[in-house]
Design an enzyme around this catalytic site. Sequence first.
Site, PDB file in Angstrom:
ATOM      1  N   SER A   1       0.841  -1.199   0.000  1.00  0.00           N
ATOM      2  CA  SER A   1       0.000   0.000   0.000  1.00  0.00           C
ATOM      3  C   SER A   1       0.875   1.249   0.000  1.00  0.00           C
ATOM      4  CB  SER A   1      -0.942   0.000   1.210  1.00  0.00           C
ATOM      5  OG  SER A   1      -0.217  -0.239   2.403  1.00  0.00           O
TER       6      SER A   1
ATOM      7  N   GLU B   1      -8.895  -9.783   4.130  1.00  0.00           N
ATOM      8  CA  GLU B   1      -9.279  -8.395   3.836  1.00  0.00           C
ATOM      9  C   GLU B   1     -10.684  -8.328   3.254  1.00  0.00           C
ATOM     10  OE1 GLU B   1      -6.302  -6.140   1.762  1.00  0.00           O
ATOM     11  OE2 GLU B   1      -7.641  -4.415   1.473  1.00  0.00           O
TER      12      GLU B   1
ATOM     13  N   GLU C   1      -0.098 -12.493  -1.601  1.00  0.00           N
ATOM     14  CA  GLU C   1      -1.541 -12.561  -1.809  1.00  0.00           C
ATOM     15  C   GLU C   1      -1.909 -13.797  -2.627  1.00  0.00           C
ATOM     16  OE1 GLU C   1      -2.891  -8.915  -3.602  1.00  0.00           O
ATOM     17  OE2 GLU C   1      -2.040  -7.684  -1.994  1.00  0.00           O
TER      18      GLU C   1
ATOM     19  N   LYS D   1       4.873 -11.309   3.142  1.00  0.00           N
ATOM     20  CA  LYS D   1       3.442 -11.557   2.928  1.00  0.00           C
ATOM     21  C   LYS D   1       3.171 -11.643   1.430  1.00  0.00           C
ATOM     22  CE  LYS D   1       0.096  -8.331   3.791  1.00  0.00           C
ATOM     23  NZ  LYS D   1      -0.552  -8.150   2.481  1.00  0.00           N
TER      24      LYS D   1
HETATM   25  O1  KIV Z   1      -0.454  -3.388   1.751  1.00  0.00           O
HETATM   26  C1  KIV Z   1      -1.156  -3.316   2.778  1.00  0.00           C
HETATM   27  O2  KIV Z   1      -1.197  -2.292   3.466  1.00  0.00           O
HETATM   28  C2  KIV Z   1      -1.924  -4.491   3.150  1.00  0.00           C
HETATM   29  C3  KIV Z   1      -2.921  -4.333   4.256  1.00  0.00           C
HETATM   30  C4  KIV Z   1      -4.122  -3.634   3.740  1.00  0.00           C
HETATM   31  C5  KIV Z   1      -3.257  -5.624   4.896  1.00  0.00           C
HETATM   32  O3  KIV Z   1      -1.767  -5.528   2.580  1.00  0.00           O
END
Ligand code: KIV
Length: 272
Positions: free
Chosen positions: A53, A190, A123, A121
């Site tokens: 993000s 999410e 997706e 992390k």
């Molecule tokens: O990139 C991000 O900030 C996220 C959150 C919304 C979980 O993946």
Amino acid sequence: MSVHIEQTQKMTTSRLRAKKQAGEPISMITSYDYTLARLVDEAGIDMILVGDSASNVVSGNSFTLPITVDAMIFLTQGVVKAAHHALVVCDMPFGSYQISEEDAVRNAVRIMKESGCDAVKLEGGEEILPIIRHLIQAGIPVCGHLGLTPQSVNQLGGYGLRAKEEAEADKLMHDAQLLDEAGCYAIVLEKIPAALAQRVTQAVSCPVIGIGAGNQTDGQVLVLHDMLGLTQGFKPKFLRHFAELGNEVVSAVQAYIQAVSDRSFPNNNEQY
Ligand code: KIV
């Protein structure tokens, strides 16, 4: 003294799992720089996410897709220096893990080595399971991310609520179980219905962290700039502003402009 040691102890994936087992809620928030990450860590957050993000918040893009591995490493390096307590997770950006298992491991190893973060992390569910398995086999702690997965926005057709229909809800539950069995240390859910998030949380052994997924998950994550009220004009239903720093920043800068204009800044005590 033992209390002090407990409080300053670095968060680990096994401590997060213990928190789930003890029913203690887990707090997670994003940061993209040293200065804010220091404050967030001092506040006692469990996990800091250097989210992709940053593409929106830091670079002003409409999507997370443009951010690169190099940019994520640069941002994460600052956060890692600030995080004495929190576990730092770095998002693997779009294109850095989808091409092949080998490429995913190479990029994740680079991110871990060059940024010093504790975990990554990614997706996706079953589609990327072989990739997740390879990363975990390489000794890299992996956090999954299901539901609204912003890197697939062009496929999903927008940022709306996910898994409203039974088929998608069933797939999400199945994906969560696969990620859990593969050894993900946590899963982010999410923007999905709260009842589904609660069922997933009960069905898996790893901690489940929600954003727009109700209050029955093991923990919550928010984008720091959103919850501080800095990203003005963005106020989805799930978001709570815990401060209105956007207004504070505008007022402070206006006061500064005024003080420059009327030459009241700097005053006699603010010069050499
Ligand atoms: O990139 C991000 O900030 C996220 C959150 C919304 C979980 O993946």
